[in-house]
Scaffold this motif. Structure first.
Motif, PDB file in Angstrom:
ATOM      1  N   MET A 632       0.825  -1.193   0.000  1.00  0.00           N
ATOM      2  CA  MET A 632       0.000   0.000   0.000  1.00  0.00           C
ATOM      3  C   MET A 632       0.871   1.260   0.000  1.00  0.00           C
ATOM      4  N   SER A 633       0.407   2.283  -0.725  1.00  0.00           N
ATOM      5  CA  SER A 633       1.015   3.614  -0.615  1.00  0.00           C
ATOM      6  C   SER A 633       0.381   4.309   0.582  1.00  0.00           C
ATOM      7  N   VAL A 634       1.202   4.656   1.549  1.00  0.00           N
ATOM      8  CA  VAL A 634       0.701   5.214   2.816  1.00  0.00           C
ATOM      9  C   VAL A 634       1.219   6.638   2.985  1.00  0.00           C
ATOM     10  N   GLU A 635       0.327   7.538   3.400  1.00  0.00           N
ATOM     11  CA  GLU A 635       0.707   8.909   3.723  1.00  0.00           C
ATOM     12  C   GLU A 635       0.316   9.196   5.166  1.00  0.00           C
ATOM     13  N   HIS A 654       7.941  -2.716   8.383  1.00  0.00           N
ATOM     14  CA  HIS A 654       8.649  -2.966   7.117  1.00  0.00           C
ATOM     15  C   HIS A 654       8.320  -1.926   6.050  1.00  0.00           C
ATOM     16  N   ALA A 655       8.191  -0.660   6.462  1.00  0.00           N
ATOM     17  CA  ALA A 655       7.890   0.419   5.520  1.00  0.00           C
ATOM     18  C   ALA A 655       9.144   0.826   4.755  1.00  0.00           C
ATOM     19  N   ILE A 656       8.950   1.208   3.513  1.00  0.00           N
ATOM     20  CA  ILE A 656      10.010   1.802   2.694  1.00  0.00           C
ATOM     21  C   ILE A 656       9.631   3.269   2.474  1.00  0.00           C
ATOM     22  N   ILE A 657      10.427   4.183   3.022  1.00  0.00           N
ATOM     23  CA  ILE A 657      10.132   5.610   2.913  1.00  0.00           C
ATOM     24  C   ILE A 657      10.470   6.092   1.501  1.00  0.00           C
ATOM     25  N   VAL A 658       9.508   6.743   0.844  1.00  0.00           N
ATOM     26  CA  VAL A 658       9.733   7.216  -0.532  1.00  0.00           C
ATOM     27  C   VAL A 658       9.716   8.741  -0.643  1.00  0.00           C
ATOM     28  N   GLY A 659       9.320   9.428   0.428  1.00  0.00           N
ATOM     29  CA  GLY A 659       9.300  10.888   0.347  1.00  0.00           C
ATOM     30  C   GLY A 659       8.851  11.514   1.652  1.00  0.00           C
ATOM     31  N   GLN A 660       9.129  12.797   1.788  1.00  0.00           N
ATOM     32  CA  GLN A 660       8.764  13.509   3.011  1.00  0.00           C
ATOM     33  C   GLN A 660       8.537  14.977   2.685  1.00  0.00           C
ATOM     34  N   ASP A 661       7.610  15.573   3.415  1.00  0.00           N
ATOM     35  CA  ASP A 661       7.302  16.986   3.212  1.00  0.00           C
ATOM     36  C   ASP A 661       6.960  17.585   4.563  1.00  0.00           C
ATOM     37  N   SER A 662       7.226  18.859   4.745  1.00  0.00           N
ATOM     38  CA  SER A 662       6.905  19.494   6.019  1.00  0.00           C
ATOM     39  C   SER A 662       6.500  20.938   5.775  1.00  0.00           C
ATOM     40  N   THR A 663       5.629  21.429   6.651  1.00  0.00           N
ATOM     41  CA  THR A 663       5.203  22.820   6.559  1.00  0.00           C
ATOM     42  C   THR A 663       4.631  23.267   7.889  1.00  0.00           C
ATOM     43  N   GLY A 665       5.153  23.325  11.183  1.00  0.00           N
ATOM     44  CA  GLY A 665       4.903  22.499  12.361  1.00  0.00           C
ATOM     45  C   GLY A 665       4.348  21.128  12.085  1.00  0.00           C
ATOM     46  N   TYR A 666       3.989  20.826  10.837  1.00  0.00           N
ATOM     47  CA  TYR A 666       3.470  19.515  10.478  1.00  0.00           C
ATOM     48  C   TYR A 666       4.383  18.881   9.434  1.00  0.00           C
ATOM     49  N   PHE A 667       4.411  17.561   9.418  1.00  0.00           N
ATOM     50  CA  PHE A 667       5.175  16.860   8.383  1.00  0.00           C
ATOM     51  C   PHE A 667       4.296  15.768   7.771  1.00  0.00           C
ATOM     52  N   SER A 668       4.576  15.455   6.528  1.00  0.00           N
ATOM     53  CA  SER A 668       3.901  14.366   5.824  1.00  0.00           C
ATOM     54  C   SER A 668       4.946  13.357   5.395  1.00  0.00           C
ATOM     55  N   LEU A 669       4.689  12.092   5.662  1.00  0.00           N
ATOM     56  CA  LEU A 669       5.614  11.015   5.337  1.00  0.00           C
ATOM     57  C   LEU A 669       4.949  10.115   4.307  1.00  0.00           C
ATOM     58  N   PHE A 670       5.641   9.846   3.202  1.00  0.00           N
ATOM     59  CA  PHE A 670       5.110   8.995   2.144  1.00  0.00           C
ATOM     60  C   PHE A 670       5.928   7.707   2.119  1.00  0.00           C
ATOM     61  N   CYS A 671       5.254   6.580   2.187  1.00  0.00           N
ATOM     62  CA  CYS A 671       5.979   5.305   2.229  1.00  0.00           C
ATOM     63  C   CYS A 671       5.135   4.198   1.618  1.00  0.00           C
ATOM     64  N   GLU A 672       5.781   3.050   1.432  1.00  0.00           N
ATOM     65  CA  GLU A 672       5.109   1.850   0.933  1.00  0.00           C
ATOM     66  C   GLU A 672       5.223   0.776   2.010  1.00  0.00           C
ATOM     67  N   VAL A 673       4.070   0.223   2.396  1.00  0.00           N
ATOM     68  CA  VAL A 673       4.023  -0.751   3.487  1.00  0.00           C
ATOM     69  C   VAL A 673       3.174  -1.944   3.057  1.00  0.00           C
ATOM     70  N   PRO A 674       3.613  -3.178   3.364  1.00  0.00           N
ATOM     71  CA  PRO A 674       2.763  -4.339   3.077  1.00  0.00           C
ATOM     72  C   PRO A 674       1.437  -4.231   3.830  1.00  0.00           C
TER      73      PRO A 674
END
Length: 736
Positions: A632-635, A654-663, A665-674
């Motif tokens: 699954m693509s997880v945000e 077992h997540a694989i981190i594919v990207g990150q964003d912040s603005t 005081g908040y951050f967004s993490l993009f990853c792929e997880v079974p």
């Protein structure tokens, strides 16, 4: 009392019979969808659209304190949960233009509702949250629009929220979704200081005053925003000039384009999907909605500006199969329509249909091209959420509904003379999660069967099967919420309480390397015998095709008669239904038939089917296999102080981190997880972020499992079959 009032209102609408011929031409029609990530404000925006166009006399909120709820969320479950579960259709008028609207769900579990809506629409409004921006489901909606070539406007909503940042959202539109996008508006203040917007084309400040923002007032631009307005207006003209030749020539000649020149160029570029106009507002605070309606009319296509095709199945040449549909609103061309959504109504099955050519009249006979059945249209209606209005006739470009016509989602209906036509089918994603289900009361089996039959017919991503080994009824869908909603609907709509078992992920098995086969099925037991021999090889498909199964016939000569090849393919497909590792379905493989032998007396379809099944078993025993699982693509979005804790929990899953964003005081993490590792994550995230974190996920792809996961799954499967693992077998032998 409110429920009774709604029923009476519904029958009042039904009583007024009309004809859709009142709209003389398709230039006065727009068919649009409202699509976005969950909680971006789609249903609230639709409620405001219906209010400002006069369709509603008063507005209600999705989570309204008055207990009424939004008009388009008419299901009781939708009002309880505060989310849209199924798409709802309505129609309204704005400046003498008839607008057919479909409000779609934002949750990934109900993505098929968005899929089939966009399949039949001519344009769409992509709603984006001014704080969240481009989120996980936004990517899915964007792909669906690309798949069906649907032009869209972007509406950045919720400018009144804290930390709203439309500039950041525009940047994400360009970088993440690859849109050639530019502002048509600028905000006058943000968050609690948001007052209105500046129209860049007209060079006017627009305010929304009066009760519920009903009065649209144009004034001069505030002096401190004049230079910013000119800079953004120039940016808009440059973005459109890059994709529109006419405006591009004016730009190169350094001529000043008029408002009409700019609007015409935006329309041309938007319809070609070369440009995405970006509008601003806040639907909840009644700002910007009327300007969005103007943009829908000005920039999105009418049915004559969209080319739709039917496939002529009577033609062998591939290039001649496509037949262009004539969108004119008359009855001079044969009728062609697509049934894109089914729903159980008060008077039987309700079939939503988009008419692509010709006209359809109440009482007319039409033909289902899938099965050749001729049916009569006993009743023709158009929808306003759960209310109905009878119509006598509908034309090309209209979206209406039929009562009492049995069919499946995706069926094409025609009149005589074009019975070989079929419209392009709707893409249906495979289910990714399964649960056991059973009625809590054994006396409710009849209600249970009736409900399951209806839901599986309405929703192609909701499937039902019976496992003879575990003796359990299994339902499969797009997520835990998807299956939970149907269990609750079973209780509320059929008075049949259901018990859902532990979630079961839809694992798959595949090969790791090519393997040849040479298998003979031979049986002599007196009388007619069985004989069939097949030779060839099986090979794995590329990772992008892990969910596919392919069969190639490379035979030549009389050794394998052509009439038996379909039986060989059937045997191959049956053998792939259950693998040897965990009993999961085998996918991502190609069966290549090269040669074989037949017997003039003993060969039959059954014999060759058995030979193919034996060949597949032979390959599975001799070739290394691996287990595949849905990833699954997880945000994940949360306050930045919890970043370390969230990273730790995801890595344990077992997540694989594919990207990150912040603005701010908040951050967004993009990853792929079974998917198998995501169960229970919502509770863990809430506890780790003091309830401030949120996440969304959608199906991405199938990938090989980790070795330890495969070992656990294989051991569990062997134990369920009563087979001791190899290590335990050796220990027993030593004891003996």
């Amino acid at each position: 009392m409110r429920k009774i009032a709604r029923v009476f209102a519904s029958f009042a609408v039904m009583a007024a019979s009309a004809s859709l011929s009142e709209f003389k031409d398709n230039e006065h029609i727009r068919n649009i969808g409202i699509s976005a990530h969950i909680d971006s404000g789609k249903t609230t925006l639709t409620e405001r659209i219906l209010f400002y166009t006069g369709k509603l006399s008063e507005m209600h909120e999705v989570r309204g304190k008055d207990g009424v709820g939004a008009t388009m969320d008419f299901m009781e479950l939708e009002r309880q949960r505060g989310i849209t579960i199924q798409s709802a259709a309505t129609y309204t008028e704005w400046k003498d233009i008839n607008i057919n609207i479909i409000d779609t769900p934002g949750h990934v579990d109900f993505t098929v509702e968005v899929e089939r809506a966009l399949r039949v629409l001519d344009g769409a409004v992509l709603v984006l949250c001014a704080v969240g921006g481009v989120q996980s489901q936004t990517f899915t909606v964007n792909r669906q629009m690309m798949r069906y070539n649907v032009p869209c406007l972007a509406f950045i909503n919720k400018l009144d929220r804290g930390m709203s940042n439309p500039e950041r959202v525009l940047s994400q539109l360009r970088t993440k979704l690859k849109h050639n996008a530019a502002f048509l508006h600028l905000p006058i203040g943000l968050e609690d200081k948001h007052e209105g917007v500046i129209d860049l084309v007209k060079r006017k400040a627009v305010y929304f005053r009066g009760p519920s923002g009903i009065n649209v007032v144009e004034e001069e631009i505030p002096s401190d925003m004049v230079s910013q307005t000119e800079a953004k207006r120039q940016e808009l003209i440059e973005c459109v000039s890059n994709v529109d030749d006419i405006l591009g020539e004016l730009f190169l000649e350094e001529k000043v384009p008029t408002e009409e020149d700019i609007n015409a160029a935006i329309r041309r570029a938007t319809i070609k999907r070369d440009f995405t106009p970006v509008l601003l507002g806040t639907a909840l605070k009644n700002k910007g909605v009327q300007l969005l309606l103007d943009a829908v009319i000005d920039f999105l296509p009418n049915p004559t500006e969209v080319t739709n095709y039917a496939i002529d199945n009577s033609v062998e040449a591939e290039e001649d199969k496509k037949v262009v549909m004539n969108p004119q609103r008359d009855d001079t061309h044969p009728f062609v329509g697509l049934a894109f959504k089914l729903e159980a109504g008060r008077f039987g099955q309700l079939t939503y249909i988009r008419i692509y050519q010709g006209s359809l009249k109440k009482g007319e006979n039409i033909i289902n091209t899938r099965n050749g059945k001729r049916v009569k249209v006993p009743r023709l209606v158009r929808m306003h959420a759960d209310q109905l209005e009878d119509v006598e006739e509908a034309f090309a470009g209209d979206i209406c509904a039929l009562f009492g016509v049995e069919c499946a989602s995706g069926d094409t209906f025609v009149t005589k003379g074009n019975t070989e036509f079929s419209m392009e089918s709707i893409f249906v994603p495979d289910p990714v999660i399964s649960m056991s289900i059973q009625p809590a009361d054994k006396n409710s089996q009849e209600k249970f069967a009736k409900g399951i039959g209806r839901f599986t017919r309405e929703d192609p991503t909701f499937t039902f099967s019976y496992d003879p080994e575990s003796k359990e009824s299994i339902v499969s869908g797009m997520g835990e919420l998807h299956l939970d909603v149907y269990a609750q609907r079973m209780e509320k709509e059929y008075n049949c309480k259901c018990v859902l078992g532990k979630p079961k992920v839809a694992f798959r098995e595949t090969m790791l390397q090519m393997c040849s086969f040479d298998y003979t099925h031979k049986k002599q037991s007196g009388g007619a015998g069985q004989y069939g021999k097949v030779t060839g090889y099986m090979e794995p498909l590329p990772p992008d095709d892990y969910t596919k199964i392919e069969f190639w016939d490379n035979t030549s000569g009389p050794n394998v008669p052509k009439q038996h090849v379909p039986a060989i393919e059937k045997g191959f497909l049956l053998a792939c239904e259950k693998g040897i590792l965990t009993g999961s379905k085998v996918t991502g493989v190609r069966f290549v038939l090269e040669d074989g032998k037949h017997h003039i007396v003993d060969s039959s379809d059954w014999a060759f089917q058995q030979a193919a099944e034996g060949a597949v078993r032979q390959v599975f025993e001799n070739s290394p296999l691996t287990l595949l699982e849905p990833v699954m693509s997880v945000e994940v979005t949360a306050p930045i102080e919890f970043q370390g804790a969230i990273l730790g929990t995801l890595q344990r899953r077992h997540a694989i981190i594919v990207g990150q964003d912040s603005t701010e005081g908040y951050f967004s993490l993009f990853c792929e997880v079974p998917l198998n590792d995501m169960f229970g994550y919502s509770t863990e995230l809430r506890s780790n972020t003091q309830g401030q974190g949120e996440f969304s996920m959608e199906y991405s792809k199938y990938c090989p499992t980790l070795p330890e996961t495969q070992d656990v799954m294989v051991r569990a499967h062997q134990e369920s079959l009563g087979i001791a693992p190899k290590g335990q077998q050796k220990q027993k032998q030593r004891k003996r």
